[in-house]
Design a protein around this motif. Structure first.
Motif, short mmCIF file in Angstrom:
data_model
loop_
_atom_site.label_atom_id
_atom_site.label_comp_id
_atom_site.label_asym_id
_atom_site.label_seq_id
_atom_site.Cartn_x
_atom_site.Cartn_y
_atom_site.Cartn_z
N ASP A 30 49.18 25.73 50.11
CA ASP A 30 50.02 26.91 49.91
C ASP A 30 49.21 28.14 50.27
O ASP A 30 48.04 28.26 49.89
CB ASP A 30 50.47 26.96 48.45
CG ASP A 30 51.46 28.07 48.18
OD1 ASP A 30 51.13 29.25 48.44
OD2 ASP A 30 52.56 27.76 47.70
N GLU A 31 49.81 29.06 51.00
CA GLU A 31 49.11 30.27 51.46
C GLU A 31 48.45 31.03 50.30
O GLU A 31 47.38 31.62 50.46
CB GLU A 31 50.07 31.18 52.21
CG GLU A 31 49.38 32.29 52.96
CD GLU A 31 50.30 33.02 53.92
OE1 GLU A 31 49.81 33.98 54.54
OE2 GLU A 31 51.47 32.65 54.05
N GLU A 32 49.08 31.01 49.13
CA GLU A 32 48.53 31.71 47.97
C GLU A 32 47.33 30.97 47.36
O GLU A 32 46.66 31.51 46.49
CB GLU A 32 49.61 31.91 46.92
CG GLU A 32 50.70 32.85 47.39
CD GLU A 32 51.81 33.04 46.37
OE1 GLU A 32 51.68 32.53 45.23
OE2 GLU A 32 52.80 33.69 46.71
N GLN A 33 47.07 29.75 47.83
CA GLN A 33 45.96 28.96 47.31
C GLN A 33 44.80 28.89 48.30
O GLN A 33 44.00 27.97 48.27
CB GLN A 33 46.44 27.54 46.96
CG GLN A 33 47.44 27.48 45.84
CD GLN A 33 46.88 28.02 44.53
OE1 GLN A 33 45.72 27.80 44.21
NE2 GLN A 33 47.68 28.76 43.79
N ILE A 34 44.73 29.86 49.21
CA ILE A 34 43.64 29.91 50.18
C ILE A 34 42.70 31.05 49.81
O ILE A 34 43.11 32.20 49.69
CB ILE A 34 44.17 30.11 51.61
CG1 ILE A 34 45.04 28.92 52.03
CG2 ILE A 34 42.99 30.27 52.59
CD1 ILE A 34 45.71 29.08 53.38
N TYR A 35 41.45 30.71 49.61
CA TYR A 35 40.40 31.68 49.30
C TYR A 35 39.58 31.88 50.57
O TYR A 35 39.46 30.97 51.38
CB TYR A 35 39.51 31.16 48.17
CG TYR A 35 40.25 31.01 46.86
CD1 TYR A 35 40.17 31.98 45.88
CD2 TYR A 35 41.04 29.89 46.61
CE1 TYR A 35 40.85 31.86 44.68
CE2 TYR A 35 41.73 29.75 45.41
CZ TYR A 35 41.63 30.74 44.45
OH TYR A 35 42.31 30.60 43.27
N SER A 36 39.00 33.05 50.71
CA SER A 36 38.25 33.30 51.95
C SER A 36 37.11 34.29 51.73
O SER A 36 37.08 35.02 50.75
CB SER A 36 39.18 33.83 53.04
OG SER A 36 39.73 35.07 52.66
N ASP A 37 36.18 34.23 52.68
CA ASP A 37 35.05 35.15 52.72
C ASP A 37 34.81 35.58 54.16
O ASP A 37 35.14 34.84 55.10
CB ASP A 37 33.76 34.48 52.22
CG ASP A 37 33.70 34.37 50.71
OD1 ASP A 37 33.87 35.40 50.03
OD2 ASP A 37 33.46 33.25 50.21
N GLN A 38 34.22 36.74 54.30
CA GLN A 38 33.72 37.21 55.59
C GLN A 38 32.24 37.46 55.39
O GLN A 38 31.81 38.59 55.13
CB GLN A 38 34.46 38.47 56.03
CG GLN A 38 35.91 38.21 56.35
CD GLN A 38 36.64 39.46 56.80
OE1 GLN A 38 36.35 40.56 56.36
NE2 GLN A 38 37.61 39.28 57.69
N ALA A 39 31.46 36.38 55.47
CA ALA A 39 30.03 36.45 55.19
C ALA A 39 29.34 35.23 55.80
O ALA A 39 29.96 34.19 55.98
CB ALA A 39 29.78 36.47 53.68
N SER A 40 28.08 35.38 56.07
CA SER A 40 27.30 34.27 56.61
C SER A 40 27.32 33.09 55.65
O SER A 40 27.30 33.26 54.43
CB SER A 40 25.85 34.73 56.83
OG SER A 40 25.03 33.62 57.09
N GLY A 41 27.34 31.89 56.21
CA GLY A 41 27.29 30.68 55.39
C GLY A 41 25.95 30.51 54.70
O GLY A 41 25.82 29.71 53.77
N LYS A 42 24.95 31.26 55.15
CA LYS A 42 23.62 31.18 54.53
C LYS A 42 23.56 31.97 53.23
O LYS A 42 22.68 31.75 52.41
CB LYS A 42 22.56 31.70 55.49
CG LYS A 42 22.39 30.82 56.71
CD LYS A 42 21.35 31.39 57.64
CE LYS A 42 21.25 30.55 58.89
NZ LYS A 42 20.26 31.08 59.83
N LYS A 43 24.50 32.90 53.06
CA LYS A 43 24.52 33.72 51.84
C LYS A 43 24.99 32.90 50.65
O LYS A 43 25.99 32.18 50.73
CB LYS A 43 25.44 34.92 52.01
CG LYS A 43 24.89 36.01 52.86
CD LYS A 43 25.81 37.22 52.78
CE LYS A 43 25.17 38.41 53.42
NZ LYS A 43 25.99 39.60 53.27
N ASN A 44 24.29 33.03 49.55
CA ASN A 44 24.71 32.36 48.32
C ASN A 44 25.80 33.15 47.61
O ASN A 44 26.60 32.58 46.88
CB ASN A 44 23.52 32.14 47.39
CG ASN A 44 22.58 31.07 47.90
OD1 ASN A 44 23.01 30.14 48.59
ND2 ASN A 44 21.31 31.20 47.58
#
Length: 133
Positions: A30-44
């Motif tokens: 479901d579109e409302e169940q999608i979380y996201s980031d705009q950051a390097s995968g190396k960042k914790n």
């Protein structure tokens, strides 16, 4: 419940989450169940991933477009997936390297076990090199 996570490395607008979001929705998230980031995968410190992991409950499945969207290091991926498994949460990878991973199936758990063994081996090699150095 299916819960999705998407990530792009750059927050400068040069990369878009659209491809990943479309794939997650096509997979039944479901579109409302999608979380996201705009950051390097190396960042914790990735608030979207932290919120996603917090939202997952026993019986849920975390769906990601590609394995490297969740993290860059094999060690991090193994730790995260192991924690999910301990909580009764599955992981499904839709495409790319690791697409055979669906920890809700026996074959997927086998694939993940191979990745986990490689991560442990890599960790031991690093430890040996450190002690030898």
């Amino acid at each position: 419940m299916l819960i999705g996570y998407a990530r792009v490395s750059k927050a400068d607008g040069s990369q878009s989450l659209d491809l990943q979001r479309d794939a997650l929705i096509a997979a039944g998230v479901d579109e409302e169940q999608i979380y996201s980031d705009q950051a390097s995968g190396k960042k914790n410190d990735r608030p979207g991933l932290e919120a996603c992991l917090k939202a997952l409950r026993e019986g849920d499945v975390l769906v990601i477009w590609k394995l490297d969207r969740m993290g860059r290091s094999l060690n991090h991926l193994v730790k995260t997936t192991t924690l999910l498994s301990e909580r009764g949460v599955g992981l499904k990878v839709l495409t790319g390297q690791g697409a055979q991973i669906d920890t809700t199936t026996a074959a997927g758990r086998l694939s993940f076990g191979i990745f986990a063994a490689l991560a442990e081996f890599e960790s031991e090699l690093i430890r040996e090199r450190t002690m030898a150095g």
